[in-house]
Design a protein around this motif. Structure first.
Motif, PDB file in Angstrom:
ATOM      1  N   ASP A   1     -20.201 -68.457  28.178  1.00  0.00           N
ATOM      2  CA  ASP A   1     -20.162 -67.170  27.452  1.00  0.00           C
ATOM      3  C   ASP A   1     -20.965 -67.314  26.153  1.00  0.00           C
ATOM      4  O   ASP A   1     -20.491 -66.987  25.065  1.00  0.00           O
TER       5      ASP A   1
ATOM      6  N   HIS B   1     -23.009 -66.099  24.070  1.00  0.00           N
ATOM      7  CA  HIS B   1     -23.642 -64.985  23.348  1.00  0.00           C
ATOM      8  C   HIS B   1     -23.638 -65.286  21.848  1.00  0.00           C
ATOM      9  O   HIS B   1     -23.053 -66.294  21.409  1.00  0.00           O
TER      10      HIS B   1
ATOM     11  N   SER C   1     -20.578 -66.275  19.991  1.00  0.00           N
ATOM     12  CA  SER C   1     -20.037 -67.621  20.232  1.00  0.00           C
ATOM     13  C   SER C   1     -20.864 -68.675  19.503  1.00  0.00           C
ATOM     14  O   SER C   1     -20.795 -69.862  19.832  1.00  0.00           O
TER      15      SER C   1
ATOM     16  N   ASP D   1     -16.006 -71.478  21.143  1.00  0.00           N
ATOM     17  CA  ASP D   1     -15.401 -70.626  22.189  1.00  0.00           C
ATOM     18  C   ASP D   1     -15.774 -70.908  23.647  1.00  0.00           C
ATOM     19  O   ASP D   1     -15.989 -69.947  24.409  1.00  0.00           O
TER      20      ASP D   1
ATOM     21  N   GLU E   1     -14.281 -71.185  26.378  1.00  0.00           N
ATOM     22  CA  GLU E   1     -13.157 -71.044  27.320  1.00  0.00           C
ATOM     23  C   GLU E   1     -13.614 -70.603  28.715  1.00  0.00           C
ATOM     24  O   GLU E   1     -12.868 -70.718  29.685  1.00  0.00           O
TER      25      GLU E   1
END
Ligand code: SR1
Ligand code: MG
Length: 404
Positions: free
Chosen positions: A233, A235, A238, A250, A252
């Motif tokens: 993720d 982006h 993050s 981040d 996850e």
């Protein structure tokens, strides 16, 4: 030791302080705590905990058993906290200093205690403010090259690789991506969330069978390619930055997937900001100059990734068959095309789907925002459609510029 302190419940600010006090060696004796819940993401609780005496601070990140953005009607596994803390540890081993240090993980509480990076700024905010981060392409390109290379079959022992795939099996979070990025934006589903002024453009996408077919190929690739350990993720929300430092947070959504998915995320989010500049400034010269910066950044991100990846390749690949002349060049050409395709999907989802981005969302005038959003959709579609014609990263500059 199991005790009531480690029984799962979403922390209050006060409970977070009690837990901080109970952790040996984290804070000095006599600490005077201040605790604030500062989470503004889609999924979790985030506490900033500081000792007013010594000034020492940490971040507590706690997973909720549901998606925060939607509520309890969308249950979500707490295992994502384990995935995130283990991914952070792996990333720090492979690219030291690139992620917040993990001080402590509590499985029962789905809680990670980690380094406070408050001296950094969320990159998305920085781009919205039109800040420039010179070192960023070098840092993120190197980060991606090291993580993607060293977690792949090109670097790992055959057995360790498969164990890592198992360690990072992340079906529920992958399913979010599968739905929100690769399916929902292409159908009229209630979870979509878009500006009414772009309905015509969205309906064109819903009818576009050719585009849907290309996205289907990219979705299948996402679901079946276990090439490397992805952040999942990546982006600009993050990524935290200063002028001289870049930290990735981040992870996850981490799992074993196709390398281009992470690189595409970085490029897509630079281009979303590019589109957003339509409504983020009225100064045409400033907009043009910042857009040039964003395109240069996207190009430099890929170039650094490629350069670093080749360097690692030269020094670490052991299997003779992978050393065959021309193999790595073909591999990178493939990764580039997939990067471009995934970038396109990630742009489209942020305009039509459930979770938008502030680069567009902060544009108050809905009609001006519509202009920026349509530009993002058009760039996104072109990236998906033309990805197989892309031979070098500079080709994306042409694709983007043809849309303006
Ligand atoms: C319900 S989660 C929505 C989005 O937030 C995360 O940052 C991921 O991008 C996910 O798709
Ligand atoms: Mg996140």
């Amino acid at each position: 030791v199991e005790n009531s302190l480690s029984e799962y419940r979403p922390f209050t600010e006060q409970e977070a302080v009690e837990y901080a006090r109970s952790l040996p060696g984290l804070f000095p004796e006599g600490a005077l705590f201040e605790s604030r819940e500062i989470g503004d993401g889609n999924l979790n609780l985030v506490f900033h905990i500081q000792d007013q005496v010594s000034g020492k601070s940490v971040i507590f990140k706690q997973a909720l058993p549901y998606a925060r953005v939607v509520g309890e009607s969308w249950p979500l596994t707490l295992d994502r906290a384990r995935i995130e803390s283990e991914a952070l540890i792996t990333q720090d081993e492979l690219c030291p200093g690139s992620v917040p240090k993990v001080y402590h993980f509590d499985k029962n509480l789905a809680l990670t205690v980690m380094e406070d990076l408050s001296d950094h700024k969320i990159m998305r905010r920085g781009l919205i403010d039109r800040n420039r981060y010179k070192a960023f392409p070098r840092h993120i390109g190197r980060f991606m090259a090291r993580i993607l290379f060293f977690t792949s079959d090109y670097a790992l022992d055959f057995k360790v690789k498969k164990e890592k795939v198992a360690q990072f099996i992340n079906p529920e979070l992958c399913k979010i991506t599968e739905d929100l990025i690769f399916t929902d934006p292409y159908f009229d589903v209630p979870t979509n969330n878009f500006n009414p002024f772009i309905r015509d453009e969205v309906e064109l996408i819903w009818k576009d069978q050719e585009l849907r077919g290309e996205v289907a190929k990219l979705k299948a690739l996402f679901m079946t390619s276990a090439q490397a350990l992805l952040h999942g993720d990546l982006h600009t929300g993050s990524i935290m930055v200063t002028e001289s430092s870049t930290k990735v947070i981040d992870p996850e959504f981490a799992f074993y997937g196709p390398m281009g998915f992470d690189i595409g995320a970085v490029i897509a989010n630079l281009l979303l900001n590019y589109a957003g500049q339509e409504g983020l400034t009225d100064d045409v010269a400033e907009r043009g100059s910042y857009r040039t910066y964003l395109l240069d950044t996207a190009v430099n991100v890929w170039s650094t990734f490629e350069h670093e990846f080749l360097f690692l390749w030269e020094n670490h690949v052991k299997d003779e068959i992978f050393k065959t002349e021309g193999y790595v060049e073909e591999l990178l050409a493939q990764v580039l095309q997939e990067t471009i395709g995934f970038a396109g999907c990630k742009m489209i989802r942020r305009v039509i789907g459930l979770a938008g981005v502030a680069d567009l969302g902060l544009i108050e005038d809905e009609q001006v925002r519509a202009k920026a959003e349509i530009l993002a959709l058009q760039i996104g579609k072109e990236l998906v459609r033309k990805r197989e014609a892309v031979k070098r990263i500079g080709d994306i500059v042409k694709i983007v510029k043809e849309r303006v």
